[in-house]
Enzyme design. Structure first.
Site, PDB file in Angstrom:
ATOM      1  N   THR A 192      74.781  51.598   4.562  1.00 45.07           N
ATOM      2  CA  THR A 192      73.454  51.336   5.131  1.00 45.07           C
ATOM      3  C   THR A 192      73.143  49.859   4.896  1.00 45.07           C
ATOM      4  OG1 THR A 192      72.344  51.801   3.075  1.00 45.07           O
ATOM      5  CG2 THR A 192      72.680  53.668   4.551  1.00 45.07           C
ATOM      6  N   GLU A 338      72.756  57.896   7.467  1.00 43.21           N
ATOM      7  CA  GLU A 338      72.910  59.075   6.605  1.00 43.21           C
ATOM      8  C   GLU A 338      72.951  60.374   7.403  1.00 43.21           C
ATOM      9  OE1 GLU A 338      70.950  56.501   6.115  1.00 43.21           O
ATOM     10  OE2 GLU A 338      70.461  56.169   4.015  1.00 43.21           O
ATOM     11  N   LYS A 448      48.077  50.066   4.897  1.00 38.63           N
ATOM     12  CA  LYS A 448      46.960  50.909   4.458  1.00 38.63           C
ATOM     13  C   LYS A 448      45.711  50.047   4.363  1.00 38.63           C
ATOM     14  CE  LYS A 448      46.025  54.886   1.681  1.00 38.63           C
ATOM     15  NZ  LYS A 448      46.515  55.820   0.699  1.00 38.63           N
ATOM     16  N   TRP A 453      45.611  54.839   7.021  1.00 39.11           N
ATOM     17  CA  TRP A 453      46.869  54.272   7.516  1.00 39.11           C
ATOM     18  C   TRP A 453      46.682  53.732   8.930  1.00 39.11           C
ATOM     19  CZ3 TRP A 453      49.816  53.682   3.609  1.00 39.11           C
ATOM     20  CH2 TRP A 453      49.931  54.652   2.622  1.00 39.11           C
TER      21      TRP A 453
END
Ligand code: ADP
Length: 545
Positions: A192, A338, A448, A453
């Site tokens: 990754t 993944e 935030k 959010w």
């Protein structure tokens, strides 16, 4: 319970054979059933070479034999540092055929990062394009490879001191026995990007790869078929090119490899010459192409009847709409290294078939519906599963036979895997009643503000729908009053202008007043990661003081 007790209790055993799943089967099948299917590769000088699946089948087996002759032992890592071309495809199959593990190195990383990854994986062999030797030379001193095999991609003579890939293959017999294997044996690995911390290795097995390929080739996903032709622009080092090469080999679809020429003008020329029915890549590539198509429609055109799979990063709705106007359907996918990597794909479910064009395109801008053979849930901050109502937003978690359960030689981390065995993706999303996933952010990119959010993806999408905006990436900046505020970093289209006030007004219809950004940054370009995504870490380094 022993067998007798089981029988007494009325239990029954399956009578089916237990044959291990294997990618070798895909290779053999391709050689036998689709010998004439074509593989086109664009060379560094832009000329094309053509192979048939029969050549691919022979050469992959020869690569397997040659690696065994060279001393490859079961489980040894063979790294590749290559562009997208036929020899890289041979590595996908020839290395596992010999019992090796193909490790695709990302050629866009810094040399020291490539060296770190190759050492961490303990790569024994390297197969590298001749045109990438200058890159290899920059980390050669730290590299772990015992033997370096150079693919003469540019057709020049391979420099002394290296093994020539073509001679390596030519000396090897085609007939060879596949290395004995179990379906859980490793065949490929990918690191990754490691935007936070060190890169981590994901190791795929025969089993995970075959199941992912079967799943992804379904009509509602890629829907690849024998008569298809596919142009993978996604690099073969990016999550195994999303698994598409395995899918093409399974069904005998023609493959068109663009080599190192990824400029939109080059891609358009190749598309118009070879007429792929299916192309795939990250949004960056298609955004740049769109600019050419829209600014010079008399000069550039897309081939008719083409489908595009776009993913790996948020796909702007404005881009989906623009391609629809040009007659090209975008399928939006979400996933990660993944996950082998496909997790969701957008398509219209039967109950939505009557939707208007506008609703359909809105749906395509969502990441799509979870693919089969995998479970997906969204989880709140307190660890409870959230309802599929399109309102609740939480972390996406996944579990299934093609999902990683750990990282290569990294201690198990509860930040990445839950106690009940799910992968924590680090993506934040909602699922609606129809099962469509809407990614709002990555956990580390959340904004935030005033205790609420704000979705950076929604704000980017709306900004990119403005006529003057080429690209927009929104990051969080600290704010003494609000905690955080969104900071849009905007690239304007060439020759267009827009002020911060105009962009704020454009956002105000959809975003509440308290969500509107106070400040905008106008940039020449948004920094990109090694896989072509907006690199928000770099933006934060620059603007968060
Ligand atoms: P990395 O970018 O970390 O190297 P991947 O290529 O595996 O590794 O990227 C996976 C991540 O990319 C996902 O976790 C998600 O944040 C992002 N991503 C992928 N597809 C989409 C999408 N369609 N919409 C939004 N984000 C996406």
């Amino acid at each position: 319970m022993n067998v007798q007790n089981k029988e007494r209790a009325g239990m029954i055993r399956s009578t089916m054979q237990r044959v291990p799943l294997s990618v070798n089967h895909l290779l053999e099948r391709a050689g036998r059933l689709y010998p004439q299917s074509e593989i086109v590769s664009r060379l560094p000088d832009k000329s094309l070479v053509r192979h048939r699946f029969t050549d691919f089948h022979r050469r992959s087996r020869q690569l397997g034999s040659a690696l065994l002759d060279a001393g490859l032992k079961k489980g040894d890592r063979v790294a590749t540092l290559c562009w997208n071309h036929h020899a890289h495809l041979e590595c996908y199959f020839g290395i596992p055929a010999a019992g090796g593990v193909m490790h695709t190195l990302n050629l866009r990383l810094a040399p020291e990062e490539i060296a770190w990854i190759a050492n961490h994986a303990r790569d024994r062999f390297l197969i590298v394009d001749d045109i990438l030797l200058p890159l290899y030379e920059r980390f050669r001193a730290e590299a772990p490879f015992e033997r370096v095999i150079v693919f003469p991609f540019s057709r020049a003579a391979v420099p002394a001191g290296f093994t020539d890939y073509e001679s390596f293959l030519a000396g090897a017999p085609e007939a060879f026995e596949f290395a004995p294997h179990d379906e859980d044996d490793a065949i490929a690995m990918c690191y990754t990007s490691g935007t936070t911390g060190r890169p981590k290795g994901v190791v795929y097995s025969h089993r995970s790869t075959v199941i992912h390929t079967l799943m992804a080739n379904q009509p509602d996903n890629w829907g690849l078929a024998a008569g298809d032709s596919v142009m993978p622009v996604t690099p073969m080092f990016h999550a195994n090119c999303w698994g598409v090469p395995y899918g093409c080999v399974m069904v005998g679809a023609k493959i068109i490899f663009p080599g190192p020429h990824l400029h939109p003008e080059d891609l358009l020329a190749l598309m118009n010459a070879e007429r792929p029915r299916f192309v795939l890549g990250v949004p960056t590539i298609w955004m740049a192409m769109l600019q050419l198509l829209e600014s010079q429609p008399e000069r550039y055109r897309l081939p008719p009847g083409m489908r595009m799979l776009v993913g790996g990063a948020p796909v702007p709705e404005a881009m989906i709409r623009a391609y629809a106007r040009l007659g090209t359907e975008i399928r939006h996918g979400w996933g990660m290294t993944e996950m082998s990597p496909v997790g969701t794909i957008s398509y219209l479910k039967p109950e939505l078939q009557g939707a208007s064009d506008d609703e359909r395109l809105k749906r395509y801008a969502m990441a799509g519906v979870p693919v089969p053979i995998m479970d997906l849930r969204i989880v709140g901050e307190d660890g409870t599963e959230l309802p599929w109502d399109g309102k609740h937003v939480g972390e996406v978690q996944v579990r299934g036979p093609f999902i990683a359960g750990s990282y290569h030689e990294v201690p198990q981390d509860p930040e990445k895997f839950t106690a009940d065995g799910w992968l924590r993706t680090g993506d934040v999303a909602s699922l609606d009643t129809h099962g469509y996933l809407k990614i709002t952010d990555r956990v580390k990119d959340l904004v935030k503000s005033g205790g609420e959010w704000i979705s950076s993806v929604d704000m980017e999408n709306l900004l990119m729908a403005h006529a003057a905006v080429q690209e927009a990436a929104v990051i969080a900046i600290p704010d003494p009053k609000w905690g955080e505020r969104p900071l849009p970093c905007v690239v304007l289209k060439p020759g267009k202008t827009a002020t911060a006030d105009e962009l704020r007004a454009h956002l105000s219809g959809i975003f509440a007043k308290w969500q509107l950004p106070g400040r905008f940054e106008f940039l020449d370009a948004i920094p990109r990661t090694s896989t072509g995504k907006f690199w928000k870490v770099r933006l934060r380094e620059r603007f968060v003081k």
